[in-house]
Write a protein that holds these residues in place. Structure first.
Motif, PDB file in Angstrom:
ATOM      1  N   UNK A 114       1.165  -9.907 -28.709  1.00 17.99           N
ATOM      2  CA  UNK A 114       0.876  -8.474 -28.627  1.00 17.99           C
ATOM      3  C   UNK A 114       0.743  -8.112 -27.152  1.00 17.99           C
ATOM      4  N   UNK A 115       1.437  -7.062 -26.718  1.00 23.21           N
ATOM      5  CA  UNK A 115       1.342  -6.586 -25.346  1.00 23.21           C
ATOM      6  C   UNK A 115       0.865  -5.139 -25.341  1.00 23.21           C
ATOM      7  N   UNK A 116       0.071  -4.803 -24.318  1.00 24.26           N
ATOM      8  CA  UNK A 116      -0.480  -3.452 -24.176  1.00 24.26           C
ATOM      9  C   UNK A 116       0.029  -2.781 -22.909  1.00 24.26           C
ATOM     10  N   UNK A 117       0.055  -1.452 -22.945  1.00 25.81           N
ATOM     11  CA  UNK A 117       0.342  -0.665 -21.758  1.00 25.81           C
ATOM     12  C   UNK A 117      -0.351   0.677 -21.841  1.00 25.81           C
ATOM     13  N   UNK A 118      -0.588   1.299 -20.690  1.00 30.95           N
ATOM     14  CA  UNK A 118      -1.233   2.611 -20.623  1.00 30.95           C
ATOM     15  C   UNK A 118      -0.272   3.606 -19.981  1.00 30.95           C
ATOM     16  N   UNK A 119      -0.011   4.701 -20.652  1.00 27.80           N
ATOM     17  CA  UNK A 119       0.750   5.798 -20.044  1.00 27.80           C
ATOM     18  C   UNK A 119      -0.263   6.763 -19.435  1.00 27.80           C
ATOM     19  N   UNK A 120      -0.385   6.702 -18.119  1.00 29.31           N
ATOM     20  CA  UNK A 120      -1.405   7.496 -17.438  1.00 29.31           C
ATOM     21  C   UNK A 120      -1.127   8.991 -17.552  1.00 29.31           C
ATOM     22  N   UNK A 121       0.129   9.338 -17.738  1.00 27.62           N
ATOM     23  CA  UNK A 121       0.509  10.739 -17.804  1.00 27.62           C
ATOM     24  C   UNK A 121      -0.125  11.463 -18.986  1.00 27.62           C
ATOM     25  N   UNK A 143      -3.239  10.889 -27.683  1.00 27.47           N
ATOM     26  CA  UNK A 143      -3.309  11.236 -26.266  1.00 27.47           C
ATOM     27  C   UNK A 143      -4.772  11.347 -25.833  1.00 27.47           C
ATOM     28  N   UNK A 144      -5.049  10.920 -24.601  1.00 26.03           N
ATOM     29  CA  UNK A 144      -6.378  11.070 -24.028  1.00 26.03           C
ATOM     30  C   UNK A 144      -7.376   9.993 -24.378  1.00 26.03           C
ATOM     31  N   UNK A 145      -7.010   9.070 -25.263  1.00 23.83           N
ATOM     32  CA  UNK A 145      -7.973   8.047 -25.682  1.00 23.83           C
ATOM     33  C   UNK A 145      -8.432   7.197 -24.498  1.00 23.83           C
ATOM     34  N   UNK A 146      -7.523   6.888 -23.583  1.00 23.14           N
ATOM     35  CA  UNK A 146      -7.871   6.024 -22.452  1.00 23.14           C
ATOM     36  C   UNK A 146      -8.595   6.784 -21.345  1.00 23.14           C
ATOM     37  N   UNK A 147      -8.507   8.098 -21.360  1.00 19.68           N
ATOM     38  CA  UNK A 147      -9.139   8.901 -20.308  1.00 19.68           C
ATOM     39  C   UNK A 147     -10.589   9.232 -20.618  1.00 19.68           C
ATOM     40  N   UNK A 176      12.804  -9.350 -27.497  1.00 21.94           N
ATOM     41  CA  UNK A 176      11.809 -10.367 -27.162  1.00 21.94           C
ATOM     42  C   UNK A 176      11.126 -10.006 -25.844  1.00 21.94           C
ATOM     43  N   UNK A 177       9.921 -10.500 -25.661  1.00 24.44           N
ATOM     44  CA  UNK A 177       9.154 -10.428 -24.413  1.00 24.44           C
ATOM     45  C   UNK A 177       8.858  -9.009 -23.943  1.00 24.44           C
ATOM     46  N   UNK A 178       8.148  -8.226 -24.760  1.00 20.55           N
ATOM     47  CA  UNK A 178       7.744  -6.898 -24.298  1.00 20.55           C
ATOM     48  C   UNK A 178       6.754  -7.008 -23.147  1.00 20.55           C
ATOM     49  N   UNK A 179       7.016  -6.263 -22.084  1.00 20.36           N
ATOM     50  CA  UNK A 179       6.097  -6.184 -20.955  1.00 20.36           C
ATOM     51  C   UNK A 179       6.000  -4.733 -20.516  1.00 20.36           C
ATOM     52  N   UNK A 180       4.805  -4.152 -20.651  1.00 20.73           N
ATOM     53  CA  UNK A 180       4.591  -2.771 -20.246  1.00 20.73           C
ATOM     54  C   UNK A 180       4.216  -2.711 -18.759  1.00 20.73           C
ATOM     55  N   UNK A 181       4.759  -1.708 -18.068  1.00 20.23           N
ATOM     56  CA  UNK A 181       4.473  -1.504 -16.648  1.00 20.23           C
ATOM     57  C   UNK A 181       4.162  -0.031 -16.427  1.00 20.23           C
ATOM     58  N   UNK A 186       2.776   7.667 -13.086  1.00 24.80           N
ATOM     59  CA  UNK A 186       2.067   7.871 -14.341  1.00 24.80           C
ATOM     60  C   UNK A 186       2.850   7.637 -15.599  1.00 24.80           C
ATOM     61  N   UNK A 187       4.129   7.334 -15.485  1.00 25.67           N
ATOM     62  CA  UNK A 187       4.914   7.023 -16.670  1.00 25.67           C
ATOM     63  C   UNK A 187       4.667   5.582 -17.101  1.00 25.67           C
TER      64      UNK A 187
END
Length: 474
Positions: A114-121, A143-147, A176-181, A186-187
């Protein structure tokens, strides 16, 4: 074959590097140190099975299995009953709040991380999971959960239903190999491999807060690689990471894996060869080699190829069990650093059993670009005692830390030119299985090295999953 070796001569004598070569440290800067501040338990009974010599909850190539954002830390894992779970805690808290996101692990395959990422936008948390040369499952939060983590409850209702696409965007049937950046603007980007080991391509997708867009593939699988043993005409590029530095440059170290085992001295080895490096200054649209020449365009016909010049920063043939997907980090000046590992030539010029030989004789090396623009390489004098991966971070003073299998930590100072590697924590009492998952995002936020590890078990007996924290120099 046309060699791609870059600055090989500079690497040959790089182990004894004068202190001034680091170009960043001052005499007053502290050296590396770790002070253990606490351990928390995510799950007393997390799923446990060994596959590809690893665990599905603790594969070092996850990006991110553990991350920190706006004062809260987040972790993802599979429970004993195969449920995908995401947990969070306020930094420093001893307990985690957990949510099941509506997906259960399909196969006993440790690559289905499991991989995670945050969309700051838009403040969303994104999860991608359960994919190894197959389809994937995608979940995103409101939207806004991380803020506003302190003001919004941590419940399943904050997450959407699991999807087999990215909001309708179908990428590939062999994913294969999801990596969020998280991009500097902010994207959120998603790096992944299309197709299979030995014959695959790297690709990118991008989320702008409204929709996902497929940017396309940027590495190629074609071309001819020839070793002293034979040739191969198909391969894939394995990334050691894909990361933006503070200035917005996107960096990636990599190794090639050939499809044809004829390039090896022994069928018991592994076809990985050479450590390469590319970067992008336009958010992953165009890729350049170390000299700045364009070697690939994402979504275009010109892809980064094994036959491109200027890619290789550390040459190595396929006879030394070179590890793929190890680790990278950038320092305060935006210079790239990597950890690579293999069986050095002093133990022989032909590995015949990949796991056994790496466990008996494998060593890790620190490869970096120095202030003058040259590549330097230092062996870390710590036996791997494992076939698995080592992770790398740098603290605020650019001291380097290698986090080995079993939770061992070694450090080297920027002031020495990274020549004074020594063990700082020997992993005593952790009973860690092997690879650990690093919170790469937390180091800069509060000067803490935080990693997730799972206790050893046997067969498929569940075991405890923990997060341990170490304070770095202030």
């Amino acid at each position: 074959m046309r060699r791609r070796t870059l600055l090989a001569a500079a690497l040959a004598g790089a182990v004894v590097t004068p202190a001034v070569a680091s170009g960043t440290a001052r005499a007053a800067d502290p050296g590396p140190s770790v002070t253990r501040t606490g351990t928390t338990t995510l799950d007393n009974q997390a799923i446990f099975f060994v596959s590809y010599d690893g665990l599905v909850n603790n594969n070092a190539f996850q990006k991110n299995g553990l991350l920190t954002y706006k004062g809260y830390q987040y972790a993802v894992w599979y429970t004993a009953d195969r449920n995908a779970v995401v947990g969070r805690r306020a930094l420093g808290a001893s307990t985690w709040s957990t949510v099941k996101v509506g997906h259960t692990l399909r196969y006993n395959d440790s690559h289905n991380v499991i991989s995670m990422g945050v969309s700051k936008v838009d403040g969303r948390l994104h999860l991608n999971m359960d994919s190894h040369s197959d389809g994937f499952t995608y979940v995103k939060s409101v939207a806004g959960l991380m803020d506003n983590p302190g003001g919004l409850s941590w419940t399943a209702s904050r997450f959407g239903a699991p999807q087999s696409t990215l909001d309708g965007l179908a990428l590939t049937s062999q994913f294969t190999y999801p990596q969020f950046i998280s991009t500097p603007d902010g994207k959120l980007q998603l790096s992944y491999r299309v197709a299979v080991s030995g014959n695959g391509r790297n690709a990118l997708a991008e989320y702008d807060g409204t929709k996902w867009t497929d940017l396309g593939e940027w590495s190629g699988s074609t071309g001819t690689y020839t070793s002293e043993h034979g040739s191969s005409t198909a391969r894939n590029m394995y990334l050691h990471g894909i990361d933006y530095d503070r200035g917005g440059r996107l960096h990636s170290f990599f190794t090639w894996r050939e499809q044809n085992g004829a390039v090896m001295c022994s069928s018991g080895g592994i076809t990985n060869h050479d450590t390469g490096y590319v970067y992008s200054d336009d958010r992953g649209r165009t890729w350049r080699n170390n000299a700045g020449a364009v070697v690939g365009v994402t979504g275009g016909s010109d892809k980064v190829s094994v036959n491109d010049s200027g890619l290789v920063v550390d040459p190595l043939n396929p006879d030394h069990s070179l590890m793929n997907q190890e680790s990278q980090f950038t320092d305060s000046a935006g210079r790239p650093h990597a950890i690579i590992s293999y069986v050095p030539g002093r133990f022989g010029q032909c590995t015949t059993n990949y796991v056994a030989d790496r466990t008996a004789n494998g060593r890790a090396f620190h490869v970096r670009k120095n202030a003058s623009g040259s590549w330097q390489k230092t062996e870390i004098p710590v036996p791997l005692n494992s076939s698995q991966r080592t992770k790398l971070i740098l603290d605020k003073y650019d001291n380097a830390y290698a986090i080995f299998p079993f939770g061992r930590i070694a450090g080297a100072s920027a002031a020495s030119g990274y020549t004074d590697w020594k063990i700082l924590f020997d992993g005593s009492g952790l009973n860690a299985f092997g690879e650990v998952v690093i919170d790469e995002t937390r180091v800069a936020q509060d000067g803490v090295l935080s990693f997730m590890y799972q206790e050893k078990s046997s067969g498929t007996t569940p075991s405890a999953l923990h997060v341990i924290d170490f304070r770095l120099p202030a």
